[in-house]
Scaffold this motif. Sequence first.
Motif, PDB file in Angstrom:
ATOM      1  N   SER A   1       0.730  -1.253   0.042  1.00  0.00           N
ATOM      2  CA  SER A   1      -0.062   0.092  -0.061  1.00  0.00           C
ATOM      3  C   SER A   1       1.024   1.296  -0.037  1.00  0.00           C
ATOM      4  N   PRO A   2       0.223   2.395  -0.600  1.00  0.00           N
ATOM      5  CA  PRO A   2       1.250   3.707  -0.782  1.00  0.00           C
ATOM      6  C   PRO A   2       1.410   4.292   0.580  1.00  0.00           C
ATOM      7  N   ALA A   3       2.557   5.088   0.604  1.00  0.00           N
ATOM      8  CA  ALA A   3       2.654   5.879   1.615  1.00  0.00           C
ATOM      9  C   ALA A   3       3.154   7.190   1.259  1.00  0.00           C
ATOM     10  N   VAL A   4       2.244   8.350   1.532  1.00  0.00           N
ATOM     11  CA  VAL A   4       2.344   9.525   0.988  1.00  0.00           C
ATOM     12  C   VAL A   4       3.024  10.363   1.856  1.00  0.00           C
ATOM     13  N   VAL A   5       4.059  11.280   1.480  1.00  0.00           N
ATOM     14  CA  VAL A   5       4.602  12.380   2.374  1.00  0.00           C
ATOM     15  C   VAL A   5       5.069  13.281   1.492  1.00  0.00           C
ATOM     16  N   THR A   6       5.114  14.730   2.284  1.00  0.00           N
ATOM     17  CA  THR A   6       5.576  15.918   1.681  1.00  0.00           C
ATOM     18  C   THR A   6       6.753  16.411   2.333  1.00  0.00           C
ATOM     19  N   THR A   7       7.829  16.669   1.463  1.00  0.00           N
ATOM     20  CA  THR A   7       9.026  17.259   2.240  1.00  0.00           C
ATOM     21  C   THR A   7       8.835  18.667   2.649  1.00  0.00           C
ATOM     22  N   PRO A   8       9.205  19.204   3.815  1.00  0.00           N
ATOM     23  CA  PRO A   8       9.341  20.499   4.234  1.00  0.00           C
ATOM     24  C   PRO A   8       9.739  21.532   3.182  1.00  0.00           C
ATOM     25  N   GLY A   9       9.159  22.835   3.178  1.00  0.00           N
ATOM     26  CA  GLY A   9       9.757  23.887   2.210  1.00  0.00           C
ATOM     27  C   GLY A   9      11.099  24.297   2.708  1.00  0.00           C
ATOM     28  N   ASP A  10      11.924  25.106   1.606  1.00  0.00           N
ATOM     29  CA  ASP A  10      13.171  25.815   1.914  1.00  0.00           C
ATOM     30  C   ASP A  10      12.673  27.014   2.761  1.00  0.00           C
ATOM     31  N   THR A  11      13.103  27.332   3.941  1.00  0.00           N
ATOM     32  CA  THR A  11      12.880  28.459   4.660  1.00  0.00           C
ATOM     33  C   THR A  11      14.333  29.264   5.037  1.00  0.00           C
ATOM     34  N   THR A  12      15.339  28.658   4.758  1.00  0.00           N
ATOM     35  CA  THR A  12      16.777  29.005   5.002  1.00  0.00           C
ATOM     36  C   THR A  12      17.321  29.988   3.857  1.00  0.00           C
ATOM     37  N   PRO A  13      17.582  31.346   4.345  1.00  0.00           N
ATOM     38  CA  PRO A  13      18.051  31.905   3.250  1.00  0.00           C
ATOM     39  C   PRO A  13      19.681  31.522   2.947  1.00  0.00           C
ATOM     40  N   PRO A  14      20.025  32.131   1.538  1.00  0.00           N
ATOM     41  CA  PRO A  14      21.430  31.635   1.198  1.00  0.00           C
ATOM     42  C   PRO A  14      22.396  32.670   2.162  1.00  0.00           C
ATOM     43  N   VAL A  15      23.555  32.086   2.313  1.00  0.00           N
ATOM     44  CA  VAL A  15      24.679  32.455   3.102  1.00  0.00           C
ATOM     45  C   VAL A  15      25.627  33.430   2.217  1.00  0.00           C
ATOM     46  N   ILE A  16      25.718  34.468   2.619  1.00  0.00           N
ATOM     47  CA  ILE A  16      26.543  35.589   1.577  1.00  0.00           C
ATOM     48  C   ILE A  16      28.004  35.597   2.416  1.00  0.00           C
ATOM     49  N   SER A  17      29.067  35.447   1.497  1.00  0.00           N
ATOM     50  CA  SER A  17      30.300  35.401   1.734  1.00  0.00           C
ATOM     51  C   SER A  17      31.088  36.185   0.798  1.00  0.00           C
ATOM     52  N   SER A  18      32.574  36.445   1.231  1.00  0.00           N
ATOM     53  CA  SER A  18      33.707  36.882   0.231  1.00  0.00           C
ATOM     54  C   SER A  18      32.942  38.445  -0.547  1.00  0.00           C
ATOM     55  N   VAL A  19      32.391  39.019   0.291  1.00  0.00           N
ATOM     56  CA  VAL A  19      32.094  40.384  -0.394  1.00  0.00           C
ATOM     57  C   VAL A  19      33.337  41.189  -0.619  1.00  0.00           C
ATOM     58  N   ALA A  20      33.564  41.587  -1.922  1.00  0.00           N
ATOM     59  CA  ALA A  20      34.764  42.618  -1.935  1.00  0.00           C
ATOM     60  C   ALA A  20      34.325  43.609  -3.163  1.00  0.00           C
TER      61      ALA A  20
ATOM     62  N   LEU B   1      17.821  44.168 -10.917  1.00  0.00           N
ATOM     63  CA  LEU B   1      17.891  42.531 -10.227  1.00  0.00           C
ATOM     64  C   LEU B   1      18.198  41.766 -11.364  1.00  0.00           C
ATOM     65  N   ASP B   2      19.531  41.044 -11.129  1.00  0.00           N
ATOM     66  CA  ASP B   2      19.768  39.814 -11.990  1.00  0.00           C
ATOM     67  C   ASP B   2      19.239  38.585 -11.514  1.00  0.00           C
ATOM     68  N   PRO B   3      18.130  38.053 -12.115  1.00  0.00           N
ATOM     69  CA  PRO B   3      17.604  36.744 -11.627  1.00  0.00           C
ATOM     70  C   PRO B   3      18.107  35.477 -11.852  1.00  0.00           C
ATOM     71  N   THR B   4      19.264  35.628 -12.307  1.00  0.00           N
ATOM     72  CA  THR B   4      20.035  34.300 -12.843  1.00  0.00           C
ATOM     73  C   THR B   4      20.426  33.772 -11.311  1.00  0.00           C
ATOM     74  N   LEU B   5      20.253  32.340 -11.182  1.00  0.00           N
ATOM     75  CA  LEU B   5      20.593  31.599  -9.753  1.00  0.00           C
ATOM     76  C   LEU B   5      21.729  31.126  -9.930  1.00  0.00           C
ATOM     77  N   VAL B   6      22.857  31.897  -9.403  1.00  0.00           N
ATOM     78  CA  VAL B   6      24.160  31.374  -9.304  1.00  0.00           C
ATOM     79  C   VAL B   6      24.830  31.699  -7.761  1.00  0.00           C
ATOM     80  N   THR B   7      25.902  30.868  -7.655  1.00  0.00           N
ATOM     81  CA  THR B   7      26.679  30.866  -6.466  1.00  0.00           C
ATOM     82  C   THR B   7      27.716  31.911  -6.422  1.00  0.00           C
ATOM     83  N   SER B   8      28.247  32.260  -7.582  1.00  0.00           N
ATOM     84  CA  SER B   8      29.344  33.251  -7.638  1.00  0.00           C
ATOM     85  C   SER B   8      28.658  34.598  -8.456  1.00  0.00           C
ATOM     86  N   HIS B   9      28.781  35.581  -7.620  1.00  0.00           N
ATOM     87  CA  HIS B   9      28.003  36.811  -8.186  1.00  0.00           C
ATOM     88  C   HIS B   9      29.024  37.866  -8.372  1.00  0.00           C
ATOM     89  N   SER B  10      28.634  38.858  -9.467  1.00  0.00           N
ATOM     90  CA  SER B  10      29.318  40.025 -10.000  1.00  0.00           C
ATOM     91  C   SER B  10      28.531  40.911 -10.530  1.00  0.00           C
TER      92      SER B  10
END
Length: 581
Positions: free
Chosen positions: A481-500, A536-545
């Motif tokens: 028999s099936p088991a149905v589950v929903t994973t929790p949503g993402d509530t953690t904002p990204p961590v910003i580092s190496s600002v220059a 706003l640059d909507p492109t999802l990246v981890t290295s920003h400029s």
Amino acid sequence: GEIRIPDRAAILIELAFHDTCDLDAVRLRDSFWTSGAMWGIYKGICQYFGTTPTWGFYSSEYVSDTIPSQLAPGEVRQVSITLRNRGVVWSEAKAFRLGAVDDSDPFTTETRHTISGEVAPGQTYTWTFNLTAPSTPGNYITDWRMVRDGVTWFGATVQKTIQVGGEPDTQPPSAPTNLSATAVSPTQVNLTWTASTDNVGVVGYRVYRNNTQIGSTTGTSYSDTTCTSNTTYTYEVTAYDGALNESARSNQAVVTTPATTDYIIDNPQATFTGTWSTGTMSVDKYGSDYRYIGTQTTETGTAVWRPNIEVAGYYDVFCWYPQGTNRTTAAPYIVYWNGGSQQINVNQQTNGGRWNTLVSAKPFSTGTNGYLKLGNATGESSLVVMADAARFLKVGDIDTQPPSVPTGLTANAVSQTRVDLTWTASTDNIGVSGYKVFRNGSQIGTSVSTSYSDTTCSPNTTYTYKVSAYDAAGNESAQSSPAVVTTPGDTTPPVISSVAATGQVGGFKVTWNTDEPATSQVEYGLTTSYGSLTPLDPTLVTSHSVTVTGLARRTTYHYRVRSKDAAGNESVSGDYTVKTK
């Protein structure tokens, strides 16, 4: 020479027809000619003793008939005539037939009835055919005699006077009862039933298989030898009388023929690649011929024997070949079975003309996945590989019972990307080997225990899980028999580092990193109130400029960076300063 014994007859016989030398052997193989020679000997003995032969070269003797003495106008009646051959062999090939005398008969336009096969001297033959009474009442004569068309009429004349009048027989026999069917082999079913009755008389029975007539008989039994193994058949029987009235059908008898468990595949049924020759001379061959090919260092020819297994089980596999001194000593047979294979090198110079065991008790599943292959890459020179016959013999049953269905399946989303599953163990007649895990209908993994962690999930997503059990034979249970589950949503904002930032003429360039893909944007101004915002640059990246332009030269600016992940969680950095050039 000729030997004579006192007071006893002695005969010296030499059989030769000698039309031409090349026809002697042909004549000796022809049963008509040999029976003619036998009659000649018979006649010669009679002449020797001064006795007239009882039977001529062409002779027939009356045995019986079923021609009625009365028929109604227009009535159709099935009749038979039985004669015994007292002369040479009869056959259709020699134009021997039962003929209507004077080539006409008031009851039929069919004035010749042929012979199937041959009728040897002393044997009887029965012709069965229909007579149709004239529409005008009266007495009519039907007469029949043997004829060799184009040569002579001969033998007894079967003559009957039939009175035509009255009412025709329109009453059919009673339906046969108690029909039973027994499958005595994979290809034969035997039928028996209780006889029907009729106001005049039952002439015979028609046998139907799956609603199609397959034969007829005059008795209350029938053997169907045209069956296929592992097949279900439904039989029925009807009775008919001389007027061809047919009864209703009997009760149905349903039977399933047993599956074949012994498969012999001769070389004509094998599949070959490369150039193989066909041989017939070896006396220890299987069947009428065999194949052979020269040995090579690399494979240039193969033979494959592939059975269509009807019953899964453990099988022994054998090969048959004609032996000889020019055969290979290492014929590379390879047996392929369910989940494995094995090569066996066979010395074909010995042990020929018999079944030689290659492997024993190997599991074969149903179908054509298992087979035997033979190649010619032996590394030898001036020898041949023999391909004749193969045999697959079932020697044991294989496990076909699947485990029970797993129960109690639960799913727990322990993080945005992980779901843990647990369930209650299945049972099996031999033993459960493991479990298959399905997510949204597709298998994503297996487990040998009753738990599983799915670490490939996405946040805020609903999943449906099921689990099945399987055993060592590959039998798989139905899914749980099936088991149905929903994973929790993402509530953690990204961590910003190496600002220059790097000052430029009338502007500056800002770079930074985030720990997850996010957008890029910079706030700036002459104070910490900022007041200006880059597009706003909507492109999802981890290295920003981001480059800011159009500013006053040699001026200090405040700035901070902003990044938002795919779930909309946003991070804003602290305050930084940079001086333009």
